[in-house]
Design an enzyme around this catalytic site. Structure first.
Site, PDB file in Angstrom:
ATOM      1  N   CYS A  47     -14.526  -1.389 -13.444  1.00 48.37           N
ATOM      2  CA  CYS A  47     -14.529  -2.137 -12.143  1.00 48.37           C
ATOM      3  C   CYS A  47     -15.607  -1.935 -11.280  1.00 48.37           C
ATOM      4  O   CYS A  47     -16.002  -2.663 -10.736  1.00 48.37           O
ATOM      5  CB  CYS A  47     -12.973  -1.616 -11.332  1.00 48.37           C
ATOM      6  SG  CYS A  47     -11.535  -1.549 -12.178  1.00 48.37           S
ATOM      7  N   ASP A 448      15.787  -0.112   9.513  1.00 44.36           N
ATOM      8  CA  ASP A 448      15.564  -1.376  10.110  1.00 44.36           C
ATOM      9  C   ASP A 448      15.663  -2.460   8.905  1.00 44.36           C
ATOM     10  O   ASP A 448      15.431  -1.985   7.910  1.00 44.36           O
ATOM     11  CB  ASP A 448      13.972  -1.599  10.587  1.00 44.36           C
ATOM     12  CG  ASP A 448      13.762  -3.200  11.044  1.00 44.36           C
ATOM     13  OD1 ASP A 448      14.444  -3.784  11.692  1.00 44.36           O
ATOM     14  OD2 ASP A 448      12.720  -3.384  10.681  1.00 44.36           O
ATOM     15  N   ASP A 628       9.576  -1.411  10.775  1.00 45.82           N
ATOM     16  CA  ASP A 628       8.247  -2.045  10.675  1.00 45.82           C
ATOM     17  C   ASP A 628       7.882  -2.588  11.952  1.00 45.82           C
ATOM     18  O   ASP A 628       6.484  -3.248  12.210  1.00 45.82           O
ATOM     19  CB  ASP A 628       8.248  -3.064   9.355  1.00 45.82           C
ATOM     20  CG  ASP A 628       8.937  -4.099   9.819  1.00 45.82           C
ATOM     21  OD1 ASP A 628       9.800  -4.144  10.270  1.00 45.82           O
ATOM     22  OD2 ASP A 628       8.465  -5.180   9.519  1.00 45.82           O
ATOM     23  N   ASP A 632      10.927  -1.814  16.819  1.00 45.82           N
ATOM     24  CA  ASP A 632      11.293  -0.769  16.073  1.00 45.82           C
ATOM     25  C   ASP A 632      10.322   0.484  16.587  1.00 45.82           C
ATOM     26  O   ASP A 632      10.769   1.520  16.623  1.00 45.82           O
ATOM     27  CB  ASP A 632      11.277  -0.655  14.586  1.00 45.82           C
ATOM     28  CG  ASP A 632      12.201  -1.498  13.874  1.00 45.82           C
ATOM     29  OD1 ASP A 632      13.052  -1.759  14.274  1.00 45.82           O
ATOM     30  OD2 ASP A 632      11.393  -2.336  13.000  1.00 45.82           O
TER      31      ASP A 632
END
Lengths: 729, 52
Positions: A47, A448, A628, A632
């Site tokens: 890579c 959540d 998230d 929250d």
């Protein structure tokens, strides 16, 4: 229902050709362009060379260098090089790339503090080895002139080294003393300084014992602990900064020459900005032109998109779904609702009960104890020997050195380094030093829903209840829209082998749906109200053929991978699991039954979430909050410890102690176990250090501790503690 | 015992050389990407001729 994964910057192929982006890049760096890209998918030598070769082949690129440890590439190039062009080139090679804001990253690019500690560590190591070599000669019987010479050489090496390498401890100790407090660094500094000073005096008097080697190996071992500690924190910090840097703060400002890309900070009240479909609304404002649907899930948790048209107010952080919008700015930057919410979090953070870490608690007992003990030794021997200051002082120093928290200094950092390394490999980033200890104490977990347990991406649920004719028409219409519900329907229907009907004259009515003509009849697919249907409880889109009754296509949010496993794991560990959502009761109840969560609440306001977490804490529970959205954040900072996914809003990630880097939730259960084991190792390490002290202190108190005994006790305890920590990997 | 007059300075000098080498490596950013450097030697780009 977040459409674009929020951490993905809105870097489009078009940016490469818009003059705005180029002038921006040119203005920022008149001679040179420097672009930083995050490459989350690279992992091997192949890579590295593919990326570097691909980028270096671009005409504008002067040099590109990949950093595999940080998974980033930095590109130097001609002034008109843009991030968009480089990202396109990498995407053609098959690598995912995101632009990073170099301004935010500059702090971690050169890790000055880390290099500083490493340098002091190297000097201390060098000096400790050489002095130890000379000391071995003395212990094995060098006497008289030779011993004195060796002592003098040791002093010449040790004293400048102590002055240089001991500085971090001296600084911390001074900072604590100047506010009349004791910390771990006070006994450390005292031991190092007294050992150095006492040994110099002994050398001048040509005495038998000098503790130069002890002073140096103490410095070395403690600096090693300090470096490990710094390293863990630096890795977490740079990754956290990288998440923040992913959101390059730009907006499209409408000017006389058309839309221009500007920094959000440069916007003023009254400006008009364009928000493209799929884009995040950058400011608070009022829609002047255009209509669309707005996804508010990050702010409120509701999964159903809301219609918005001219005159409606939008807030920063919402996502525009279907049509282009022009928004007149009413508040930007620091004044926007996004920032105000973030400020609320900052307030909540500062009032949060500050957790005292195990290391601090140990230091609180330890530091005064050591000082009292060596004072007691000094006074005791003054009485026994009838006023021999030199002997009494020698013994007091030996006590101080032998009890010095060499192993204690390593006990915590060695364990947290091993544990956070293990969790990082599983895709969890520990942002806070005490997060592991707090995670180990958790007995209640509050989740959540939207974006946390679910991905915020809809899935059609009742396709099998529709006739083929309906499906074919719906598919033909849905395929022409970029709305998330339409896209989900298209994907699922195509996978089911359904062929679209021949619908002509298809046009999208932004904010409402798609309409067309099929076999001479008008067909429409979109919002309930637009088609004259009564909306139900579930997320739905409706299809109406001619004047026939509209039919409903229902959707539910797709579950985040690993969510079921995470919830099951947590319940198996005996934690009580709660679900709190700002969404409507229908979808929440549905999810709760799917995951078998008995305790759920729907339609909860942000402040109620925080209050719920607070009431659990007041009842004695240790709460882990996983969330998230902006709604929250208050609950995240009110909880004992908090976790947010990488796709969470900036403010939520800042408020949480741990960030999940991948989209998979399943490491959650494992993290709990690792945290428990880490805390157990830390306590074991304290026990080991205490055991060594229990053996060594009496020996030192009766005056039998030689420099050799001190060196042995110190090395043995440090090595045992480190090895014990390594068992965690 | 006279050997010590030579041996001790020599050992200190050699150790100091190692320390200086470490400083140089640290300052020239050779510790910035340990993982990448571990992988780069597998790269066969410059196997046939040295990097210009």
């Amino acid at each position: 229902m977040a459409v674009a994964p929020p951490t993905r910057p809105m870097v489009c192929g078009a940016c490469a050709v818009t003059p705005a982006a180029e002038t921006l890049a040119a203005r920022k760096a008149p001679t040179d362009a420097r672009v930083m890209l995050s490459l989350p998918t690279i992992r091997c030598a192949g890579c590295i060379s593919a990326v570097e070769r691909g980028l270096n082949a671009m005409p504008d690129v002067r040099s590109a260098r990949v950093n595999l440890t940080l998974k980033r590439v930095s590109i130097d190039g001609a002034p008109d090089l843009t991030a968009g062009a480089a990202i396109d080139a990498l995407e053609r090679l098959g690598y995912e790339a995101h632009e990073l804001d170099p301004g935010i990253l500059s702090a971690t690019e050169t890790d000055r503090a880390g290099r500083d500690i490493l340098m002091r560590l190297a000097v201390a190591g060098f000096a400790a080895m050489n002095v130890m070599l000379l000391s071995v000669a003395i212990w094995s019987g060098a006497a008289d002139a030779t011993r004195d010479l060796f002592h003098w050489i040791s002093a010449a090496i040790a004293l400048p080294t102590i002055a240089f390498s001991g500085q971090p401890f001296f600084r911390n100790a001074w900072a604590a003393l100047s506010v009349r407090r004791l910390n771990m660094d006070v006994p450390i500094s005292l031991a190092i300084l007294l050992a150095g000073g006492m040994s110099l005096f002994e050398t001048m008097q040509s005495g038998h014992h000098a503790y130069f080697d002890a002073a140096l190996s103490l410095t070395f071992f403690l600096l090693a602990g300090r470096y490990l500690d710094h390293r863990t924190r630096a890795v977490a910090r740079s990754a956290a900064e990288e998440l923040a840097a992913l959101e390059v703060p730009r907006a499209l400002k409408m000017t006389a020459d058309g839309p221009q890309e500007v920094a959000i900070a440069a916007l003023a009240v009254g400006d008009v900005v364009q928000v493209r479909p799929g884009g995040r609304v950058p400011v608070d404002g009022i829609i002047t032109t255009g209509q669309s649907e707005i996804d508010r899930s990050l702010l409120t948790g509701e999964s159903l998109p809301v219609f918005a048209g001219g005159g409606d107010a939008v807030s920063a952080g919402e996502v525009n779904l279907t049509g282009p919008l022009e928004v007149r700015v009413t508040a930007a930057g620091e004044d926007s609702s996004l920032h105000r919410m973030a400020d609320l979090v900052a307030v909540a953070e500062s009032t949060r009960n500050r957790y005292t870490s195990l290391a601090d608690r140990a230091a609180g007992i330890y530091a005064p104890g050591v000082h009292l003990l060596s004072l007691f030794a000094f006074i005791g021997w003054m009485i026994i020997s009838g006023g021999d200051v030199r002997l009494a002082l020698n013994i007091a120093v030996a006590v101080l050195i032998i009890t010095c928290p060499c192993a204690l200094g390593l006990a915590v950092p060695a364990v947290t380094t091993a544990a956070s390394g293990r969790l990082f490999k599983r895709g969890m980033l520990i942002k806070d030093g005490t997060a592991l200890e707090r995670l180990a104490e958790v007995d209640t977990v509050v989740f959540d829903k939207t974006g946390t347990l679910t991905l915020g991406a809809p899935e059609p649920t009742n396709l099998d209840q529709h006739s083929n004719r309906h499906l074919q028409v719906a598919l033909a219409l849905a395929a022409q829209s970029a709305h998330p519900l339409a896209e989900a329907l298209t994907k699922t229907a195509r996978r089911g082998g359904i062929t679209p009907a021949r619908v002509t004259d298809i046009r999208e009515e932004p904010g409402y749906g798609v309409a067309g003509t099929w076999q001479g009849q008008t067909v429409r697919f979109g919002r309930a109200a637009w088609l004259g249907a009564t909306p139900g409880d579930a997320t739905a889109a409706w299809l109406r053929i001619g004047d026939a009754d509209p039919v409903e296509f229902t959707f539910s949010d797709s579950l985040r991978p690993g969510a079921a496993k995470a919830v099951a794991d947590l319940r198996a560990q005996g934690k009580s699991v709660h679900l709190l959502s700002g969404d409507a009761a229908g979808p929440v109840a549905d999810l709760a039954t799917r995951l078998e969560i008995a305790d759920w609440q729907a339609g909860v306001l942000p402040s109620e979430k925080a209050a719920f977490v607070q009431s659990l804490s007041d009842a004695g529970a240790r709460v882990l909050m996983v969330g998230d959205g902006l709604n929250d954040t208050a609950a995240l900072s009110a909880a004992h410890v908090s976790i947010s996914p990488a796709s969470a809003l900036d403010a939520a990630r800042v408020a949480s102690d741990i960030v999940l880097l991948g989209s998979d939730l399943s490491p959650l259960g494992d993290a709990m176990i690792t945290a428990k084991r880490a805390t157990r190792r830390i306590k074991e390490n304290f026990t080991i250090a205490a055991l060594y002290n229990m053996i060594a202190i009496p020996i030192a108190l009766v005056g039998l501790a030689t420099p050799l005994a001190a060196a042995l006790a110190m090395s043995a305890s440090s090595i045992t503690v480190s090895l014990n920590a390594l068992r965690l990997r | 015992m006279e050997m010590l007059v030579y041996l001790i300075p020599i050992s200190l000098f050699l150790g100091g050389l190692g320390l200086a080498a470490f400083f140089w490596a640290l300052r020239s950013r050779q510790y910035d990407d340990p993982e990448g450097d571990g992988q780069r030697f597998l790269n066969d780009d410059w196997d046939d001729h040295p990097k210009p």
